[in-house]
Structures are given as structure tokens and as C-alpha cells.
Design a protein around this motif. Structure first.
Motif, mmCIF file in Angstrom:
data_model
loop_
_atom_site.group_PDB
_atom_site.id
_atom_site.type_symbol
_atom_site.label_atom_id
_atom_site.label_comp_id
_atom_site.label_asym_id
_atom_site.label_seq_id
_atom_site.Cartn_x
_atom_site.Cartn_y
_atom_site.Cartn_z
ATOM 1 N N LYS A 81 7.702 -4.609 -2.492
ATOM 2 C CA LYS A 81 6.797 -4.976 -1.396
ATOM 3 C C LYS A 81 5.389 -4.406 -1.564
ATOM 4 O O LYS A 81 4.474 -4.793 -0.847
ATOM 5 N N LEU A 82 5.222 -3.464 -2.501
ATOM 6 C CA LEU A 82 3.925 -2.815 -2.675
ATOM 7 C C LEU A 82 3.459 -3.027 -4.106
ATOM 8 O O LEU A 82 4.139 -2.640 -5.054
ATOM 9 N N ILE A 83 2.306 -3.661 -4.264
ATOM 10 C CA ILE A 83 1.747 -3.937 -5.573
ATOM 11 C C ILE A 83 0.983 -2.721 -6.081
ATOM 12 O O ILE A 83 1.101 -2.336 -7.233
ATOM 13 N N LEU A 84 0.182 -2.124 -5.218
ATOM 14 C CA LEU A 84 -0.572 -0.950 -5.609
ATOM 15 C C LEU A 84 -0.901 -0.121 -4.382
ATOM 16 O O LEU A 84 -0.887 -0.608 -3.257
ATOM 17 N N ALA A 85 -1.156 1.136 -4.625
ATOM 18 C CA ALA A 85 -1.547 2.061 -3.564
ATOM 19 C C ALA A 85 -2.375 3.154 -4.202
ATOM 20 O O ALA A 85 -2.138 3.536 -5.349
ATOM 21 N N GLY A 86 -3.340 3.646 -3.468
ATOM 22 C CA GLY A 86 -4.113 4.753 -4.006
ATOM 23 C C GLY A 86 -5.163 5.223 -3.032
ATOM 24 O O GLY A 86 -5.652 4.468 -2.197
ATOM 25 N N PRO A 87 -5.495 6.520 -3.134
ATOM 26 C CA PRO A 87 -6.500 7.103 -2.238
ATOM 27 C C PRO A 87 -7.915 6.841 -2.738
ATOM 28 O O PRO A 87 -8.141 6.654 -3.933
ATOM 29 N N PHE A 88 -8.849 6.840 -1.797
ATOM 30 C CA PHE A 88 -10.261 6.834 -2.158
ATOM 31 C C PHE A 88 -10.647 8.259 -2.524
ATOM 32 O O PHE A 88 -10.121 9.227 -1.955
ATOM 33 N N ILE A 89 -11.550 8.401 -3.423
ATOM 34 C CA ILE A 89 -11.901 9.711 -3.960
ATOM 35 C C ILE A 89 -12.579 10.608 -2.923
ATOM 36 O O ILE A 89 -12.276 11.793 -2.852
ATOM 37 N N ASP A 90 -13.440 10.072 -2.078
ATOM 38 C CA ASP A 90 -14.190 10.945 -1.155
ATOM 39 C C ASP A 90 -13.358 11.482 0.000
ATOM 40 O O ASP A 90 -13.707 12.481 0.603
#
Length: 151
Positions: A81-90
Motif C-alpha cells: 500500500k506504500l510506494i515510498l515514504a521519507g522525511p523532509f530534511i529541514d
């Protein structure tokens, strides 16, 4: 005559180039990925935002919530169900993104509501429908081949 020959040659070159591009089409893969004629499909992107209740939790409590958040990401990935996930750097108001392999906001909202960080109010999400390449669904498998350690 040279002009006619040149036009004929260019038409042949363009036709063979177009044929070469079309010959790589994989109908079986396109059907498997639910691609339309353009090789595209609808996904739902979630913009993760800082929640309103972050300050209600101690650092230890937030660490536990984060563990649950990561476990939820892994579960959604395993379920396709999840293709990608990731935090923003700031790490400010906008915290990161999820790209859900679903076609409606309602489906994405149901998945979003399983996230402990959302449930705790540490994060909130803005959901946006997005039209992109159906081949993005192949990203998680490719990522596993370059990921040395898990989260």
C-alpha cells in the motif's frame, strides 16, 4: 528530388524510432500495474505535517510513538500500500511524504488513520490525488536491493 528523398528518409527514421519505442511495451506488466494507455495511474500522496499535540508528550513517549510510526510504514510497505515514504530534511512544519498505492483519498485516509503518530496528534496529513507513472510501484522492490539496513 533530394528534398523528396530527404523527407522519405526522415519519415522512415521517425517511423523506425517510434516502432523501437513501442516495441518495448510490456502489456502483461502494464496490466499487472493497472497502467492506463499512457503508462500512468492515480495514487494518493500524503504530505506529513507537524501535529498539534507534539508538546503533550515526553521525549520517551515521542520515541515510542516514532517506533510505532516506523512499524506502520513497514506494515504498509509489506502490504503493497506504500510506494515510498521519507522525511523532509529541514524537519519544520512539513515533516515528510507518503505515496500510497491507492486510487482514492478515502482509502488513503483509512491507511493514514492506522498510524500511531497520526492517532497521537504528533503528525497530521494532507492528502492529494496524484497521477504518475504506474512503474512507481516497482520502486519498493528496487529499494530493497540498495537498502543495507532496516529502520
Amino acid at each position: 528530388m533530394k528534398t523528396v528523398y530527404f523527407i522519405l528518409l526522415m519519415t522512415l527514421a521517425i517511423s523506425s524510432h517510434s516502432f523501437a519505442q513501442k516495441s518495448s511495451y510490456d502489456e502483461s506488466l502494464a496490466k499487472q500495474l493497472q497502467a492506463d494507455d499512457y503508462g500512468m495511474k492515480t495514487y494518493v500522496m500524503a504530505i506529513l505535517l507537524a501535529g498539534d499535540r507534539v508538546n503533550e508528550y515526553s521525549p520517551d513517549q515521542r520515541a515510542e510513538i516514532q517506533k510505532g510510526h516506523m512499524a506502520n510504514i513497514n506494515r504498509l510497505d509489506e502490504n503493497g500500500k506504500l510506494i515510498l515514504a521519507g522525511p523532509f530534511i529541514d524537519g519544520k512544519e512539513k515533516r515528510g511524504i507518503f505515496l500510497f498505492n491507492v486510487s482514492t483519498k478515502e482509502e488513503a485516509e483509512a491507511l493514514t488513520n492506522t498510524n500511531p503518530a497520526i492517532q497521537a496528534g504528533v503528525l497530521k496529513m494532507e492528502l492529494i490525488e496524484w497521477y504518475a507513472s504506474a512503474a512507481l510501484q516497482l520502486l519498493p522492490e528496487a529499494h530493497k536491493k540498495v537498502q543495507k539496513t532496516g529502520f
